[in-house]
Design a protein around this motif. Structure first.
Motif, PDB file in Angstrom:
ATOM      1  N   SER A  43       0.821  -1.187   0.000  1.00 15.95           N
ATOM      2  CA  SER A  43       0.000   0.000   0.000  1.00 15.95           C
ATOM      3  C   SER A  43       0.866   1.252   0.000  1.00 15.95           C
ATOM      4  O   SER A  43       0.411   2.326   0.321  1.00 15.95           O
ATOM      5  CB  SER A  43      -0.879  -0.003   1.241  1.00 15.95           C
ATOM      6  OG  SER A  43      -0.059   0.063   2.416  1.00 15.95           O
ATOM      7  N   SER A  79       3.807   4.615   4.408  1.00 16.02           N
ATOM      8  CA  SER A  79       2.732   4.903   5.364  1.00 16.02           C
ATOM      9  C   SER A  79       3.161   5.996   6.342  1.00 16.02           C
ATOM     10  O   SER A  79       4.265   6.538   6.277  1.00 16.02           O
ATOM     11  CB  SER A  79       2.346   3.629   6.126  1.00 16.02           C
ATOM     12  OG  SER A  79       1.133   3.812   6.825  1.00 16.02           O
ATOM     13  N   LYS A  91      -1.882   8.338   7.866  1.00 13.02           N
ATOM     14  CA  LYS A  91      -2.417   7.417   6.848  1.00 13.02           C
ATOM     15  C   LYS A  91      -3.072   6.210   7.520  1.00 13.02           C
ATOM     16  O   LYS A  91      -4.122   5.739   7.087  1.00 13.02           O
ATOM     17  CB  LYS A  91      -1.304   6.967   5.909  1.00 13.02           C
ATOM     18  CG  LYS A  91      -1.790   6.127   4.727  1.00 13.02           C
ATOM     19  CD  LYS A  91      -0.649   5.819   3.763  1.00 13.02           C
ATOM     20  CE  LYS A  91      -1.134   4.979   2.586  1.00 13.02           C
ATOM     21  NZ  LYS A  91      -0.027   4.655   1.650  1.00 13.02           N
ATOM     22  N   LEU A  92      -2.449   5.722   8.576  1.00 16.27           N
ATOM     23  CA  LEU A  92      -3.005   4.593   9.303  1.00 16.27           C
ATOM     24  C   LEU A  92      -4.305   4.951  10.007  1.00 16.27           C
ATOM     25  O   LEU A  92      -5.280   4.192   9.973  1.00 16.27           O
ATOM     26  CB  LEU A  92      -1.998   4.072  10.332  1.00 16.27           C
ATOM     27  CG  LEU A  92      -0.774   3.327   9.799  1.00 16.27           C
ATOM     28  CD1 LEU A  92       0.243   3.127  10.910  1.00 16.27           C
ATOM     29  CD2 LEU A  92      -1.169   1.987   9.196  1.00 16.27           C
ATOM     30  N   ILE A 147      -1.000  -1.525   6.791  1.00 18.41           N
ATOM     31  CA  ILE A 147       0.163  -2.183   6.192  1.00 18.41           C
ATOM     32  C   ILE A 147      -0.025  -3.675   6.424  1.00 18.41           C
ATOM     33  O   ILE A 147      -0.196  -4.106   7.573  1.00 18.41           O
ATOM     34  CB  ILE A 147       1.478  -1.728   6.850  1.00 18.41           C
ATOM     35  CG1 ILE A 147       1.604  -0.211   6.836  1.00 18.41           C
ATOM     36  CG2 ILE A 147       2.666  -2.378   6.180  1.00 18.41           C
ATOM     37  CD1 ILE A 147       2.758   0.305   7.688  1.00 18.41           C
TER      38      ILE A 147
END
Length: 271
Positions: A132, A135, A139-140, A147
């Motif tokens: 992906s 990160s 973003k998480l 991830i």
């Protein structure tokens, strides 16, 4: 890490994986990088999973198999953490394979060994999508893009600092773990733009994206941080009370008394 070739513990949770485990183990034993141990943590499979693993053990002494009932894949992964001897840990699904036979060589270069977490991408087995990218904590948490654990390598000290996987999240415990890692400023994290593994997206995480309530809790947390509705309501209520008290005060009434004739004079001059 002090070792030139750090020991990598590859932890493979299995349960009735006879149809896929051969390809998984074959992709491991054909790696050019040889400083590895493989821990197959089996959940008391009823098929030939353990027999297949044992056939590999005959030729590869670095493979071990532990078979007993467990509480799911993350319980098996936690067991693997405790049993592992590696400087770095990697978790592979029993239906996943490494992307190439030099993957570990590309990860464990001299310049990467000072990092606690090293991660890359995976290729989805069916759609061929690459997932992906690089990160971040935002973003998480805010974009809610995880991830895959098949794309990430953790130093053993990471688990000493962060702890183990939270079994409350039976689908997203790895996602929760990564958020905790990215929040911790003590950990050094590096992204490498390579494909680590081919990931079977039809596995557990594809069953129900919110079956364990993880995304609901993450959304609620984000709302509480960015839009504290209760806090805004209480603040608004407090301000209204303060304005009400001011309007009743002697000082406010005196001010109105003084201003009133000045307003009349202003209106007269503007005529």
């Amino acid at each position: 890490m002090q070792s030139k070739n750090p020991l990598v513990s590859i932890i493979v949770p299995t349960f009735n994986s006879a149809l896929t485990i051969t390809d998984t183990l074959q992709s491991i034993v054909t790696q050019k990088y040889t400083s590895i141990e493989v821990l197959v943590i089996d959940g008391a499979s009823a098929d030939e999973t353990c027999e297949i693993v044992n056939s590999f053990i005959l030729n590869y002494s670095f493979i071990k198999c532990i078979s007993e009932k467990d509480r799911g894949v993350y319980d098996a992964m936690n067991k693997g953490i405790q049993l592992s001897k590696g400087d770095f840990l990697y978790f592979m699904g029993s239906d996943d394979v490494f992307y190439a036979n030099d993957t570990l060589d590309l990860i464990f270069t001299k310049e990467n060994l000072s990092y606690d977490i090293i991660y890359g991408n995976v290729e989805f087995k069916k759609s061929k999508k690459i997932y992906s990218g690089e990160s971040s904590l935002s973003k998480l948490m805010e974009s809610q893009i995880s991830i895959c654990h098949q794309a990430i390598f953790y130093s053993k000290r990471t688990f000493n600092i962060i702890g183990n996987y939270n079994l409350k999240y039976f689908i997203h415990a790895d996602y929760d773990f990564n958020i905790r890692c990215f929040k911790n400023e003590e950990l050094k994290i590096k992204y490498i733009n390579i494909i680590i593994a081919i990931f079977n997206e039809a596995g557990l995480s594809g069953v129900n994206s919110n079956a364990d309530g993880f995304h609901t809790e993450l959304t609620e947390f984000n709302l509480s941080q960015n839009y504290n509705i209760i806090g805004l309501f209480e603040e608004n209520k407090k301000l209204k009370n303060e304005l009400n008290n001011i309007s009743k005060s002697k000082e406010y009434k005196l001010g109105l008394f003084i201003i009133s004739p000045l307003k009349k004079i202003k209106r007269f001059l503007l005529k």
